[in-house]
Design an enzyme around this catalytic site. Structure first.
Site: not given
Ligand code: GLC
Length: 740
Positions: A234, A267-270
């Site tokens: 995401c 998740s995407d990173w951050g």
């Protein structure tokens, strides 16, 4: 003698028996095997699967952690290997590993691959980069970018497959299938409508459900059906005010509910902003947790379980989804060895060259200036460092090329924090010399336009290489070629009308000099063997086979959003386009309801604007005729037609099929419903058959939660690009109501 440690296989068999599968019965399914293993996990072991470390920034990690994008510890006592993640979709991109010998083979940009319209190439490209990931010790490749090009200025368009959901979904799906053919895990990303970089962490995409289902979501749905990716990543953005990684409707109701997606959502990173809300909304894993404000899926989530906000069953299901994907991709039965394996870089470069050559799009070719004929004596090669290499795109997908970069330049602006302008060491100049031994081929950098013009004037043909660097982390403020390249091209063309322009860009660009030049070839970012691929097309070693996967506008004023939303606030004191990973930027909205489902060529048709070059456009060195369009057979959704090579040399064509479908406003707009890709000898004919996926011609009815296809007669055309009509026929379609 020490008791041998049971192998993963022995453990798995033991677990299968424990799970009730009897020897001699049908092999247990990935679901059964995953349930059996997950049932053995303690609560802490379940939690250990729910977030990943960022190895480059977290040193105290188990010995099997390698530098890459993510590391998830395994559970050795149960034979569950750790997960070692690396980027990305064009090759193993691991610049965080400062070891300069950690090189890999880069495919051309995903746009170039999409421009080939060749699904087999997508598969073989994915298989090649997946093999390199496995050989380097990674078992997760963060590939499968399938966001649509809703804005041709998006800095990451080079990672995506164009503006059409059918083309994008199929290309990404086959690429994912290729990656996972190595028994490693692939993602599909960035779910969903993360379609610009400016303010990606704070913007909210405003779009109605039906339009989203018919475009960006359809691309993901097709990619998931075809590729069966282990994980969905995401994205950073919000959709209608809710962050993608805590969006219950998109994650639980659409992805896992309507589509029955069995894998895990990472998740995407951050991109994580909560513990319980995200977990309850359908997020299964927090990637690179140190980039978020908190390790949400660690103690905060444990506290949420203790407080009864999140059930232990939900935690177990989160862990199960990860384990299931490890079985479903075959990783559990073929673990990735820790020790690096050898890589046949020469063979892999061939795969990259084939993809780049197939994706190069010939946009103009006056007087058959191309292919460069053997009788040419002198050729001027100008600009874009064509004497040393070819350009590539920036950001997390950046590959460190075999042989090291030919040149690396630190960019200005925000991107300089994590990106370098990198040239791969496969030079068009040398590639042309290799293929045209009888010609004198001289290079000029183009910095001195007059000197370049003089070289052009004294040459039979001048080839100007023009470049546009784009990167993750920021968009380009406009579509103009940067610097003084337009002026250089005009000056060279004035000195020699036999001027060819080769574009190495991240997407569409404006061409104010188009009338002054003889030929234009869009080569995109052509990858590890880009110089050879470009030379192969320029010399006619291979036909110009590419067709545009996106529209080239005449100007930004033709776009749904003439100025990139949020750009103004993001220009810093030095006038540089900036944008922030971190929060603290002003939230703003991107109104995608302007075009809604009419993305790209559909927008141009709806507004009656004439693009510079339309979606699907591309010239060949030969010519093709289409005939005998047949509809109305046994299967109402299947049509066929015949393609004939009417020219004097072999060539490849991609005839496209479009159908005029009334949208919600009742006005019929063309939609791509299929295509053929044929390579034919002169005079050869081939029948092409197209089976229409009804979701490409249906409208999504949000009230009924169905794809609704109204019965009736629809006009179907076969053409060379959007808006072209070589053949047309009526096609009677039945009423259809299709589950989402
Ligand atoms: C990046 C990208 C994503 C990538 C991830 C890991 O910010 O958005 O595509 O896979 O972080 O590097």
């Amino acid at each position: 003698m020490k008791k041998p440690i049971p192998s993963a296989m022995a453990l798995a068999a033991a677990l299968l028996i424990a799970a009730g599968a009897r020897a001699g019965e049908a092999p247990a399914t990935p679901e059964q095997r995953a349930r059996a293993l997950t049932d053995q996990l303690t609560s802490d072991e379940q939690f250990s699967l729910l977030r990943s470390y960022f190895p480059a920034f977290q040193k105290k990690l188990p010995p099997d952690a390698i530098i890459g994008a993510g590391y998830i510890p395994g559970v050795p006592r149960l034979g569950l290997p750790s997960l070692r993640e690396t980027d990305a979709g064009m090759g193993v991109a691991n610049l965080l590993n400062k070891r300069v010998d950690d090189v890999a083979t880069s495919l051309p940009s995903a746009l170039a691959l999409a421009a080939s319209w060749d699904l087999d190439l997508a598969y073989h490209g994915g298989a090649m980069i997946g093999a390199e990931a496995r050989a380097k010790g990674f078992n997760v490749l963060l590939a499968g970018s399938v966001n649509l090009v809703r804005d041709p200025r998006n800095g990451r368009n080079f990672e995506y497959h164009g503006e059409d959901a059918l083309l994008s979904g199929r290309m990404a799906g086959h690429a994912i299938r290729g990656v996972q053919s190595n028994q490693i895990l692939s993602t599909v990303k960035h779910y969903v409508i993360n379609d610009q970089e400016t303010g990606r962490n704070v913007l909210s995409a405003k779009i109605g459900e039906a339009a989203l289902r018919e475009t960006d979501l359809l691309a993901f749905q097709l990619a998931i059906e075809i590729g069966k990716p282990a994980a969905v990543m995401c994205g950073y953005n919000r959709i209608n005010g809710i962050y993608a990684c805590e969006h219950d409707f998109l994650l639980n109701q659409v992805l896992k509910g309507d589509w029955g997606y069995p894998g895990w959502v990472q998740s995407d990173w951050g991109a994580v902003h909560s513990a319980a809300p995200a977990a309850l909304a359908g997020l299964d894993h927090q990637s690179g947790y140190i980039l978020d404000a908190k390790p949400y899926f660690g103690d905060p989530l444990k506290a949420a379980v203790a407080a009864g906000e999140v059930s232990p069953e939900r935690i177990r299901e989160m862990a199960y989804r990860i384990v299931r994907s490890m079985y479903a991709t075959g990783l559990m039965d073929r673990p990735v060895p820790d020790a690096p394996q050898s890589i046949d870089y020469a063979a892999h470069a061939q795969v990259s060259e084939q993809a780049a050559a197939a994706g190069a799009v010939l946009l103009k070719n006056t007087g058959q200036l191309l292919p460069l004929a053997g009788k040419l004596k002198t050729i001027a090669v100008i600009g874009a460092h064509a004497d040393i290499g070819v350009l590539s795109g920036g950001g997390s997908s950046q590959v460190r090329p075999v042989g090291g970069p030919a040149l690396e330049i630190k960019p200005s602006g925000f991107a300089s924090a994590f990106s370098r302008i990198t040239y791969f060491p496969n030079a068009p100049l040398a590639a042309l010399v290799k293929r045209m031994p009888g010609a004198t081929i001289r290079y000029a950098s183009g910095e001195d336009a007059a000197a370049a013009a003089e070289l052009a004037r004294t040459s039979d043909v001048a080839i100007v290489f023009a470049e546009q660097w784009t990167t993750e982390g920021e968009d380009v403020p406009n579509l103009a070629l940067p610097g003084k390249q337009d002026e250089l091209i005009r000056t060279v063309a004035a000195a020699n009308p036999g001027t060819v322009v080769v574009l190495e860009t991240g997407g569409p660009v404006l061409m104010p000099w188009l009338d002054q030049v003889g030929a234009v070839l869009a080569a995109w970012y052509p990858g590890a063997a880009g110089g050879d691929a470009i030379a192969a097309v320029l010399t006619g070693e291979t036909d110009a086979a590419g067709r545009l996967p996106l529209t080239f506008p005449r100007g930004e004023d033709q776009l749904p959003r003439p100025v990139i939303p949020g750009l103004a606030e993001k220009t810093n004191a030095k006038g540089e386009v900036t944008y922030g990973l971190a929060a603290g930027l002003k939230e703003f909205e991107v109104d995608y309801d302007i075009e809604g489902a009419d993305v790209g060529y559909r927008w141009f048709e709806r507004t009656g604007k004439q693009p510079l070059f339309p979606f699907g456009y591309g010239l060949s060195y030969t010519s093709f005729g289409y005939q005998q369009l047949r509809t109305g057979g046994k299967d109402p959704l299947t049509l066929s037609f015949t393609v004939k090579n009417t020219g004097k040399r072999a060539g490849t064509d991609t005839p496209q099929v479009y159908m005029a479908v009334p949208g919600r406003d009742g006005k019929p707009i063309s939609r791509l419903v299929g295509w053929g890709r044929v390579t034919l000898k002169p005079g050869e004919s081939r029948q092409v058959s197209v089976k229409i996926d009804p979701r490409t011609v249906a409208n999504f009815d949000t009230a009924a939660r169905r794809w609704q296809l109204a019965p009736g007669s629809y006009q179907v055309v076969v053409g060379r690009h959007a808006g072209d009509r070589v053949l047309s026929a009526a096609m009677r379609l039945p009423k259809m109501s299709i589950l989402p």
